[in-house]
Design an enzyme around this catalytic site. Structure first.
Site, PDB file in Angstrom:
ATOM      1  N   ASP A  67       0.821  -1.215   0.000  1.00 21.62           N
ATOM      2  CA  ASP A  67       0.000   0.000   0.000  1.00 21.62           C
ATOM      3  C   ASP A  67       0.853   1.263   0.000  1.00 21.62           C
ATOM      4  OD1 ASP A  67       0.937  -0.432   2.573  1.00 21.62           O
ATOM      5  OD2 ASP A  67      -1.023  -0.609   3.488  1.00 21.62           O
ATOM      6  N   ASN A 136      -7.886  -2.460  13.752  1.00 26.59           N
ATOM      7  CA  ASN A 136      -9.267  -2.765  13.354  1.00 26.59           C
ATOM      8  C   ASN A 136      -9.323  -3.975  12.403  1.00 26.59           C
ATOM      9  OD1 ASN A 136      -8.235  -1.764  10.998  1.00 26.59           O
ATOM     10  ND2 ASN A 136      -9.617  -0.010  10.840  1.00 26.59           N
ATOM     11  N   HIS A 138      -7.434  -4.320   9.684  1.00 26.36           N
ATOM     12  CA  HIS A 138      -7.104  -4.075   8.268  1.00 26.36           C
ATOM     13  C   HIS A 138      -5.808  -4.781   7.901  1.00 26.36           C
ATOM     14  CE1 HIS A 138      -4.933   0.022   9.179  1.00 26.36           C
ATOM     15  NE2 HIS A 138      -4.019  -0.876   8.937  1.00 26.36           N
ATOM     16  N   GLU A 143      -9.765  -1.659   4.727  1.00 28.80           N
ATOM     17  CA  GLU A 143     -10.442  -1.304   5.967  1.00 28.80           C
ATOM     18  C   GLU A 143     -11.711  -2.154   6.139  1.00 28.80           C
ATOM     19  OE1 GLU A 143      -8.934   0.419   8.024  1.00 28.80           O
ATOM     20  OE2 GLU A 143      -8.358   2.418   7.351  1.00 28.80           O
TER      21      GLU A 143
HETATM   22  C1  GLP Z   1      -0.561   0.583   8.428  1.00 31.52           C
HETATM   23  C2  GLP Z   1      -0.279  -0.218   7.176  1.00 31.52           C
HETATM   24  C3  GLP Z   1      -0.524  -1.680   7.381  1.00 31.52           C
HETATM   25  C4  GLP Z   1       0.128  -2.134   8.664  1.00 31.52           C
HETATM   26  C5  GLP Z   1      -0.539  -1.445   9.811  1.00 31.52           C
HETATM   27  C6  GLP Z   1      -0.041  -1.887  11.167  1.00 31.52           C
HETATM   28  O1  GLP Z   1      -1.860   1.055   8.490  1.00 31.52           O
HETATM   29  N1  GLP Z   1      -1.031   0.221   6.064  1.00 31.52           N
HETATM   30  O2  GLP Z   1      -0.046  -2.398   6.269  1.00 31.52           O
HETATM   31  O3  GLP Z   1       0.027  -3.515   8.799  1.00 31.52           O
HETATM   32  O4  GLP Z   1      -0.281  -0.065   9.642  1.00 31.52           O
HETATM   33  O5  GLP Z   1       1.025  -1.108  11.569  1.00 31.52           O
HETATM   34  P1  GLP Z   1       1.910  -1.361  12.843  1.00 31.52           P
HETATM   35  O6  GLP Z   1       2.800  -2.481  12.511  1.00 31.52           O
HETATM   36  O7  GLP Z   1       2.658  -0.066  13.015  1.00 31.52           O
HETATM   37  O8  GLP Z   1       0.985  -1.637  13.972  1.00 31.52           O
END
Ligand code: GLP
Length: 242
Positions: A67, A136, A138, A143
């Site tokens: 992403d 959440n 995702h 989402e």
């Molecule tokens: C972002 C990314 C996701 C990632 C998520 C969790 O929103 N788009 O791909 O998995 O954060 O992030 P973290 O590892 O900082 O909790």
């Protein structure tokens, strides 16, 4: 699902890096799906270390990131392209032409999304897709919603994601409201999936994703339908599992 529980974040990072490194050794021209977020930072540091020691080479590896924020250029320090350069690509022997992150400033959104899907197909599909988990549920930026989006698409971020990700920006106002993400179909087409999660704040979503009802309101729950998923969790993230 294959679930591996480690004591610490560092152990989780080492274990997950070993799994990716094994893929690279087995198939030096493998196609990796990569993720951003705080969780994989230690994993990337381990891969950089293995490459520096000559244990693995990225010379023939191709990567596709999940992403990117919409509206951020590659040189913006908050962009996921910048994150990947900083944590991995600049420190390993990968050919930068073989690294792909959705273009945050694409003018023709539909064409850019279709081209991303085609590039994945042309590369032969993703061999192993790395995922973190949003609070959440995702995955990428898919989402919670009423259906599972199939292909790479533009998405509006939820307020909870904007809030969660604001820790990396000056304020929540600075967080882009939209992003590009691989679809659930793109992710599920990967031959193998590796999920990393760390910390007690991820414990409930790890439980819901791995053993709750499969629903697009918890996007990661769809992974229960994938035949080859490994979860590498530290013990805090695993604390709600039976
Ligand atoms: C972002 C990314 C996701 C990632 C998520 C969790 O929103 N788009 O791909 O998995 O954060 O992030 P973290 O590892 O900082 O909790």
């Amino acid at each position: 699902m294959n679930i591996i529980v480690t004591d610490t974040y560092e152990d989780m990072s080492r274990k997950a890096a070993d799994i990716i490194a094994a893929h690279i050794k087995e198939n030096p021209a493998c196609v990796l799906g990569l993720a951003t977020g705080s969780t994989p930072i230690g994993l990337y540091a381990n891969l950089v270390d293995k490459c520096a020691k000559g244990l693995i080479t990225f010379a023939n590896v191709t990567t596709f990131n999940l992403d990117e924020y919409r509206g951020l250029t590659a040189d913006n320090t908050q962009s996921y392209r910048y994150f990947m350069q900083h944590h991995l690509f600049d420190h390993v022997d990968i050919d930068i032409c073989n690294t792909h992150v959705p273009d945050g400033v694409a003018l023709d959104v539909d064409a850019a999304c279709a081209a991303y899907e085609q590039a994945i197909q042309k590369a032969g599909g993703i061999d192993v897709q790395l995922l973190g988990l949003g609070h959440n549920g995702h995955i990428g930026f898919n989402e919670p919603s009423e259906s599972f989006p199939l292909a790479t698409h533009r998405v509006k971020l939820t307020q909870s994601t904007i809030q969660a990700n604001s820790r990396l920006f000056l304020s929540a106002d600075e967080v882009p409201r939209e992003a590009y993400t691989m679809g659930i179909g793109t992710i599920m087409a990967a031959k193998e999936i590796l999920v990393v999660a760390s910390g007690s704040d991820k414990a409930a979503i790890v439980r819901d994703a791995s053993s709750g009802p499969v629903t697009p309101f918890v996007p990661a729950s769809v992974l229960q339908f994938h035949p080859r998923v490994t979860l590498v969790l530290d013990k805090d993230a695993a604390s709600c599992l039976k």
